[in-house]
Design an enzyme around this catalytic site. Structure first.
Site, short mmCIF file in Angstrom:
data_model
loop_
_atom_site.label_atom_id
_atom_site.label_comp_id
_atom_site.label_asym_id
_atom_site.label_seq_id
_atom_site.Cartn_x
_atom_site.Cartn_y
_atom_site.Cartn_z
N TRP A 9 0.82 -1.21 0.00
CA TRP A 9 0.00 0.00 0.00
C TRP A 9 0.86 1.27 0.00
O TRP A 9 1.74 1.43 0.85
CB TRP A 9 -0.85 0.07 1.26
CG TRP A 9 -1.96 -0.91 1.44
CD1 TRP A 9 -1.98 -1.99 2.27
CD2 TRP A 9 -3.26 -0.86 0.83
NE1 TRP A 9 -3.19 -2.62 2.21
CE2 TRP A 9 -4.01 -1.95 1.33
CE3 TRP A 9 -3.87 0.00 -0.09
CZ2 TRP A 9 -5.32 -2.21 0.95
CZ3 TRP A 9 -5.17 -0.26 -0.47
CH2 TRP A 9 -5.88 -1.35 0.04
N ASP A 10 0.56 2.17 -0.90
CA ASP A 10 1.03 3.55 -0.75
C ASP A 10 0.21 4.20 0.36
O ASP A 10 -0.88 3.72 0.69
CB ASP A 10 0.84 4.30 -2.07
CG ASP A 10 1.14 5.78 -1.96
OD1 ASP A 10 2.23 6.14 -1.49
OD2 ASP A 10 0.24 6.58 -2.29
#
Length: 235
Positions: A9-10
């Site tokens: 995940w960013d």
């Protein structure tokens, strides 16, 4: 449906609203070090300068040591703001970024619902103190296997050194079973494409893809991740 075991995940612009944190941090720092309220024009200009510096970092045109004070120095020069301790300002800015956050699309609830279904990691460009603090306060840190923050890694996305570091440490070794989810075409999607990792572009309203990069998936709401994974934990 292809099964993914791991999500990378960013954070900023994907799980948490960076513009909200940025506004709060700049308002607090202007009040503390300049003694006046930041204007909307100054805030917009800072946002543009900041984006420019981070893009230059991704391209290797500036170093992190140049980026951190450089964006404030440019802003102060453009608005003829003198006498500010830039080092103190930028350190306080990082602290404030960590203290103020706003969750996008029930991101915390979504990530918690995926625990035990997929392994989740954070891949983020940013300063360690700011990212660690807001991930902890938001509750996101507790559901992640590890936080890969560019300052701690020693290189930013999409640099190869960053992804080499990440890929060496995630438990899943089959890249086809990983999925990068992020809003940045130039760091998240490009990093995935270069490393042959499937990607999911979180497209914010008003944005379009002119990069030439083709993500495997495109979503505009994080809840759509359930369809991609083929899991429905809340059903």
């Amino acid at each position: 449906m292809k099964q993914y075991t791991t999500i990378l995940w960013d954070v900023d612009g994907t799980l948490l609203d960076f513009h909200y944190s940025q506004r709060c941090a700049m308002e607090a720092c202007f009040q503390k070090y300049i003694g006046k309220k930041i204007t909307e024009e100054q805030l917009d200009r800072y946002s543009a300068i900041n984006d420019m510096f981070w893009k230059k970092l991704e391209l290797g045109e500036v170093t992190k040591e140049e980026l951190l004070p450089g964006r404030f120095i440019q802003l102060f020069e453009e608005y003829q703001i003198d006498g500010v301790d830039v080092d103190a300002f930028q350190k306080q800015y990082q602290k404030e970024l960590g203290l103020h956050f706003s969750v996008i699309d029930d991101a915390v609830t979504i990530c918690k619902s995926l625990q035990g279904i997929v392994k989740q990691y954070v891949i983020t460009n940013g300063v360690t103190i700011a990212q660690q603090t807001k991930l902890r306060l938001s509750g996101l840190a507790e559901v992640m296997e590890e936080l890969f923050i560019s300052e701690s890694v020693g290189a930013p996305k999409p640099h190869q050194a960053y992804f080499d570091y990440v890929l060496d440490r995630v438990s899943e070794k089959d890249k086809s079973k990983m999925l990068i989810v992020g809003d940045s075409l130039s760091s998240d999607i490009k990093g995935g494409v270069l490393n042959h990792i499937p990607t999911c572009w979180y497209r914010q309203e008003g944005t379009c893809n002119t990069s030439g990069l083709i993500p495997d998936y495109e979503i505009s709401d994080l809840h759509e991740i359930y369809d991609i994974l083929g899991v429905f934990p809340n059903a």
